[in-house]
Design a protein around this motif. Sequence first.
Motif, PDB file in Angstrom:
ATOM      1  N   ARG A 114     -12.098   7.282  -5.309  1.00  0.00           N
ATOM      2  CA  ARG A 114     -10.790   7.600  -5.889  1.00  0.00           C
ATOM      3  C   ARG A 114     -10.582   9.099  -6.062  1.00  0.00           C
ATOM      4  O   ARG A 114      -9.464   9.589  -5.932  1.00  0.00           O
ATOM      5  N   ILE A 115     -11.639   9.815  -6.383  1.00  0.00           N
ATOM      6  CA  ILE A 115     -11.502  11.259  -6.605  1.00  0.00           C
ATOM      7  C   ILE A 115     -10.986  11.939  -5.342  1.00  0.00           C
ATOM      8  O   ILE A 115     -10.059  12.743  -5.400  1.00  0.00           O
ATOM      9  N   TYR A 116     -11.559  11.591  -4.204  1.00  0.00           N
ATOM     10  CA  TYR A 116     -11.110  12.183  -2.942  1.00  0.00           C
ATOM     11  C   TYR A 116      -9.681  11.736  -2.618  1.00  0.00           C
ATOM     12  O   TYR A 116      -8.877  12.516  -2.122  1.00  0.00           O
ATOM     13  N   LEU A 117      -9.358  10.479  -2.912  1.00  0.00           N
ATOM     14  CA  LEU A 117      -7.995   9.989  -2.706  1.00  0.00           C
ATOM     15  C   LEU A 117      -7.006  10.814  -3.525  1.00  0.00           C
ATOM     16  O   LEU A 117      -6.023  11.329  -2.993  1.00  0.00           O
ATOM     17  N   TYR A 118      -7.284  10.979  -4.810  1.00  0.00           N
ATOM     18  CA  TYR A 118      -6.387  11.737  -5.685  1.00  0.00           C
ATOM     19  C   TYR A 118      -6.341  13.213  -5.293  1.00  0.00           C
ATOM     20  O   TYR A 118      -5.292  13.846  -5.374  1.00  0.00           O
ATOM     21  N   ARG A 119      -7.454  13.756  -4.859  1.00  0.00           N
ATOM     22  CA  ARG A 119      -7.489  15.164  -4.433  1.00  0.00           C
ATOM     23  C   ARG A 119      -6.545  15.373  -3.241  1.00  0.00           C
ATOM     24  O   ARG A 119      -5.828  16.359  -3.189  1.00  0.00           O
ATOM     25  N   GLU A 142       0.837  -1.208   0.000  1.00  0.00           N
ATOM     26  CA  GLU A 142       0.000   0.000   0.000  1.00  0.00           C
ATOM     27  C   GLU A 142       0.868   1.253   0.000  1.00  0.00           C
ATOM     28  O   GLU A 142       0.562   2.223  -0.699  1.00  0.00           O
ATOM     29  N   ASN A 143       1.956   1.215   0.747  1.00  0.00           N
ATOM     30  CA  ASN A 143       2.872   2.351   0.773  1.00  0.00           C
ATOM     31  C   ASN A 143       3.531   2.545  -0.594  1.00  0.00           C
ATOM     32  O   ASN A 143       3.680   3.682  -1.064  1.00  0.00           O
ATOM     33  N   ASP A 144       3.890   1.439  -1.259  1.00  0.00           N
ATOM     34  CA  ASP A 144       4.466   1.531  -2.608  1.00  0.00           C
ATOM     35  C   ASP A 144       3.461   2.133  -3.592  1.00  0.00           C
ATOM     36  O   ASP A 144       3.814   2.982  -4.411  1.00  0.00           O
ATOM     37  N   VAL A 145       2.213   1.683  -3.514  1.00  0.00           N
ATOM     38  CA  VAL A 145       1.169   2.209  -4.401  1.00  0.00           C
ATOM     39  C   VAL A 145       0.960   3.697  -4.123  1.00  0.00           C
ATOM     40  O   VAL A 145       0.870   4.502  -5.062  1.00  0.00           O
ATOM     41  N   LEU A 146       0.904   4.085  -2.853  1.00  0.00           N
ATOM     42  CA  LEU A 146       0.726   5.502  -2.511  1.00  0.00           C
ATOM     43  C   LEU A 146       1.882   6.337  -3.056  1.00  0.00           C
ATOM     44  O   LEU A 146       1.668   7.410  -3.630  1.00  0.00           O
ATOM     45  N   THR A 147       3.089   5.838  -2.917  1.00  0.00           N
ATOM     46  CA  THR A 147       4.264   6.554  -3.440  1.00  0.00           C
ATOM     47  C   THR A 147       4.152   6.740  -4.952  1.00  0.00           C
ATOM     48  O   THR A 147       4.409   7.832  -5.474  1.00  0.00           O
ATOM     49  N   CYS A 148       3.745   5.707  -5.642  1.00  0.00           N
ATOM     50  CA  CYS A 148       3.581   5.797  -7.105  1.00  0.00           C
ATOM     51  C   CYS A 148       2.480   6.794  -7.472  1.00  0.00           C
ATOM     52  O   CYS A 148       2.626   7.571  -8.422  1.00  0.00           O
ATOM     53  N   LEU A 149       1.385   6.777  -6.724  1.00  0.00           N
ATOM     54  CA  LEU A 149       0.303   7.728  -6.976  1.00  0.00           C
ATOM     55  C   LEU A 149       0.790   9.160  -6.746  1.00  0.00           C
ATOM     56  O   LEU A 149       0.448  10.074  -7.508  1.00  0.00           O
ATOM     57  N   GLN A 150       1.601   9.355  -5.716  1.00  0.00           N
ATOM     58  CA  GLN A 150       2.143  10.687  -5.440  1.00  0.00           C
ATOM     59  C   GLN A 150       3.062  11.158  -6.562  1.00  0.00           C
ATOM     60  O   GLN A 150       3.178  12.353  -6.812  1.00  0.00           O
ATOM     61  N   GLU A 151       3.693  10.213  -7.237  1.00  0.00           N
ATOM     62  CA  GLU A 151       4.559  10.550  -8.374  1.00  0.00           C
ATOM     63  C   GLU A 151       3.760  10.791  -9.646  1.00  0.00           C
ATOM     64  O   GLU A 151       4.325  11.149 -10.678  1.00  0.00           O
TER      65      GLU A 151
END
Length: 161
Positions: free
Chosen positions: A151-156, A108-117
Amino acid sequence: MSSLHTFLSEDYFFMLGLKKLFSSHPFGSDYFIVDVETTSRSQVEQCSFLNKKVYAFISNDFDYYALCHLENVIFIDRRSEMSEVLYCLSINHTHFNYRVKSKLSERENDVLTCLQEGLDTREIGLRLGVNIKNIYASRARLMNKMHVGNRIYLYRNIVRQ
Protein backbone atom coordinates in the motif's frame (compact mmCIF):
# COMPACT_ATOMS: atom_id res chain seq x y z
CA MET A 1 2.46 31.62 -26.88
CA SER A 2 5.85 30.76 -28.31
CA SER A 3 6.96 27.20 -28.93
CA LEU A 4 9.30 27.45 -25.95
CA HIS A 5 6.25 27.69 -23.69
CA THR A 6 4.55 24.66 -25.26
CA PHE A 7 7.07 22.25 -23.70
CA LEU A 8 6.61 21.42 -20.02
CA SER A 9 9.34 19.30 -18.44
CA GLU A 10 11.99 19.49 -15.77
CA ASP A 11 14.11 16.84 -17.53
CA TYR A 12 16.93 18.60 -19.42
CA PHE A 13 17.62 15.70 -21.79
CA PHE A 14 13.93 15.21 -22.57
CA MET A 15 13.64 18.89 -23.46
CA LEU A 16 16.84 18.81 -25.51
CA GLY A 17 15.56 15.86 -27.55
CA LEU A 18 12.18 17.46 -28.18
CA LYS A 19 13.68 20.79 -29.18
CA LYS A 20 15.93 19.00 -31.65
CA LEU A 21 12.97 17.05 -33.02
CA PHE A 22 10.77 20.12 -33.38
CA SER A 23 13.50 22.25 -34.95
CA SER A 24 13.60 19.85 -37.90
CA HIS A 25 9.85 18.98 -38.01
CA PRO A 26 7.53 21.95 -37.34
CA PHE A 27 4.11 20.77 -36.18
CA GLY A 28 2.28 24.06 -35.73
CA SER A 29 1.58 25.88 -32.49
CA ASP A 30 -1.78 24.57 -31.28
CA TYR A 31 -0.43 22.05 -28.77
CA PHE A 32 1.44 21.47 -25.52
CA ILE A 33 4.07 18.79 -25.00
CA VAL A 34 4.04 17.68 -21.37
CA ASP A 35 6.43 15.32 -19.61
CA VAL A 36 4.06 14.00 -16.95
CA GLU A 37 6.90 12.36 -15.05
CA THR A 38 8.38 15.74 -14.11
CA THR A 39 5.29 17.98 -14.03
CA SER A 40 2.20 17.98 -11.86
CA ARG A 41 -1.22 16.67 -12.80
CA SER A 42 -2.65 20.16 -12.31
CA GLN A 43 -0.30 21.54 -14.99
CA VAL A 44 -1.58 18.96 -17.48
CA GLU A 45 -5.17 19.83 -16.51
CA GLN A 46 -4.49 23.56 -17.02
CA CYS A 47 -3.07 22.87 -20.49
CA SER A 48 -6.08 20.75 -21.47
CA PHE A 49 -8.48 23.57 -20.56
CA LEU A 50 -6.82 26.01 -23.00
CA ASN A 51 -8.43 24.39 -26.08
CA LYS A 52 -5.08 23.16 -27.35
CA LYS A 53 -4.11 19.58 -27.93
CA VAL A 54 -1.90 18.12 -25.19
CA TYR A 55 0.64 15.42 -25.97
CA ALA A 56 1.32 13.84 -22.58
CA PHE A 57 4.43 11.68 -22.35
CA ILE A 58 3.79 9.11 -19.62
CA SER A 59 5.67 6.08 -18.35
CA ASN A 60 3.13 4.20 -16.24
CA ASP A 61 -0.53 3.33 -15.83
CA PHE A 62 -0.87 5.55 -12.73
CA ASP A 63 -0.36 8.64 -14.89
CA TYR A 64 -2.77 7.34 -17.51
CA TYR A 65 -5.59 6.65 -15.05
CA ALA A 66 -5.02 9.98 -13.29
CA LEU A 67 -5.45 11.93 -16.54
CA CYS A 68 -7.57 9.78 -18.89
CA HIS A 69 -10.72 11.79 -18.11
CA LEU A 70 -9.26 14.92 -19.73
CA GLU A 71 -10.24 15.92 -23.25
CA ASN A 72 -7.70 16.95 -25.92
CA VAL A 73 -4.99 14.78 -24.34
CA ILE A 74 -3.04 12.23 -26.35
CA PHE A 75 -0.91 9.88 -24.28
CA ILE A 76 2.48 8.78 -25.63
CA ASP A 77 4.65 6.21 -23.90
CA ARG A 78 7.78 8.00 -22.75
CA ARG A 79 9.84 5.01 -23.89
CA SER A 80 8.52 5.16 -27.48
CA GLU A 81 10.88 5.13 -30.42
CA MET A 82 11.40 8.49 -32.14
CA SER A 83 9.61 7.22 -35.27
CA GLU A 84 6.49 6.41 -33.18
CA VAL A 85 6.55 9.87 -31.61
CA LEU A 86 6.88 11.51 -35.04
CA TYR A 87 4.02 9.41 -36.38
CA CYS A 88 1.79 10.33 -33.46
CA LEU A 89 2.52 14.03 -33.87
CA SER A 90 2.06 13.98 -37.63
CA ILE A 91 -1.28 12.11 -37.77
CA ASN A 92 -2.79 14.75 -35.49
CA HIS A 93 -5.73 12.87 -34.01
CA THR A 94 -6.60 11.35 -30.65
CA HIS A 95 -6.84 7.72 -31.73
CA PHE A 96 -3.15 7.20 -31.05
CA ASN A 97 -3.08 6.19 -27.43
CA TYR A 98 -0.92 4.88 -24.64
CA ARG A 99 -1.16 1.11 -24.29
CA VAL A 100 -2.44 0.42 -20.80
CA LYS A 101 -0.70 -2.60 -19.34
CA SER A 102 -3.57 -3.60 -17.05
CA LYS A 103 -7.15 -2.59 -17.67
CA LEU A 104 -9.00 -1.70 -14.47
CA SER A 105 -12.53 -2.79 -13.69
CA GLU A 106 -15.12 -0.11 -13.03
CA ARG A 107 -14.89 -0.74 -9.25
CA GLU A 108 -11.07 -0.62 -9.27
CA ASN A 109 -11.20 2.62 -11.23
CA ASP A 110 -13.71 4.06 -8.72
CA VAL A 111 -11.46 3.05 -5.81
CA LEU A 112 -8.41 4.58 -7.53
CA THR A 113 -10.32 7.82 -8.13
CA CYS A 114 -11.31 7.97 -4.46
CA LEU A 115 -7.72 7.30 -3.38
CA GLN A 116 -6.54 10.10 -5.67
CA GLU A 117 -9.02 12.40 -3.92
CA GLY A 118 -7.43 11.48 -0.58
CA LEU A 119 -10.34 9.48 0.85
CA ASP A 120 -9.62 6.79 3.44
CA THR A 121 -11.05 3.26 3.29
CA ARG A 122 -14.13 4.06 5.37
CA GLU A 123 -14.95 7.15 3.27
CA ILE A 124 -14.52 5.16 0.06
CA GLY A 125 -16.91 2.49 1.36
CA LEU A 126 -19.50 5.13 2.23
CA ARG A 127 -19.18 6.91 -1.11
CA LEU A 128 -19.38 3.73 -3.18
CA GLY A 129 -21.95 2.09 -0.93
CA VAL A 130 -19.94 -1.10 -0.39
CA ASN A 131 -18.47 -3.03 2.50
CA ILE A 132 -14.93 -2.12 3.61
CA LYS A 133 -13.80 -5.68 2.84
CA ASN A 134 -14.81 -5.08 -0.79
CA ILE A 135 -12.66 -1.93 -0.79
CA TYR A 136 -9.71 -3.94 0.57
CA ALA A 137 -10.21 -6.55 -2.17
CA SER A 138 -10.46 -3.89 -4.90
CA ARG A 139 -7.37 -2.16 -3.57
CA ALA A 140 -5.46 -5.49 -3.55
CA ARG A 141 -6.46 -6.17 -7.18
CA LEU A 142 -5.48 -2.60 -8.04
CA MET A 143 -2.04 -3.09 -6.45
CA ASN A 144 -1.61 -6.36 -8.33
CA LYS A 145 -2.56 -4.83 -11.69
CA MET A 146 -0.34 -1.80 -11.13
CA HIS A 147 2.55 -4.06 -10.11
CA VAL A 148 3.09 -2.49 -6.70
CA GLY A 149 4.08 -4.65 -3.76
CA ASN A 150 2.36 -2.82 -0.94
CA ARG A 151 0.00 0.00 0.00
CA ILE A 152 2.82 2.42 0.75
CA TYR A 153 4.12 2.21 -2.81
CA LEU A 154 0.56 2.48 -4.15
CA TYR A 155 -0.09 5.65 -2.13
CA ARG A 156 3.34 7.07 -3.02
CA ASN A 157 2.49 6.76 -6.74
CA ILE A 158 -0.91 8.31 -6.22
CA VAL A 159 0.50 11.23 -4.19
CA ARG A 160 3.26 11.84 -6.77
CA GLN A 161 0.57 12.97 -9.15
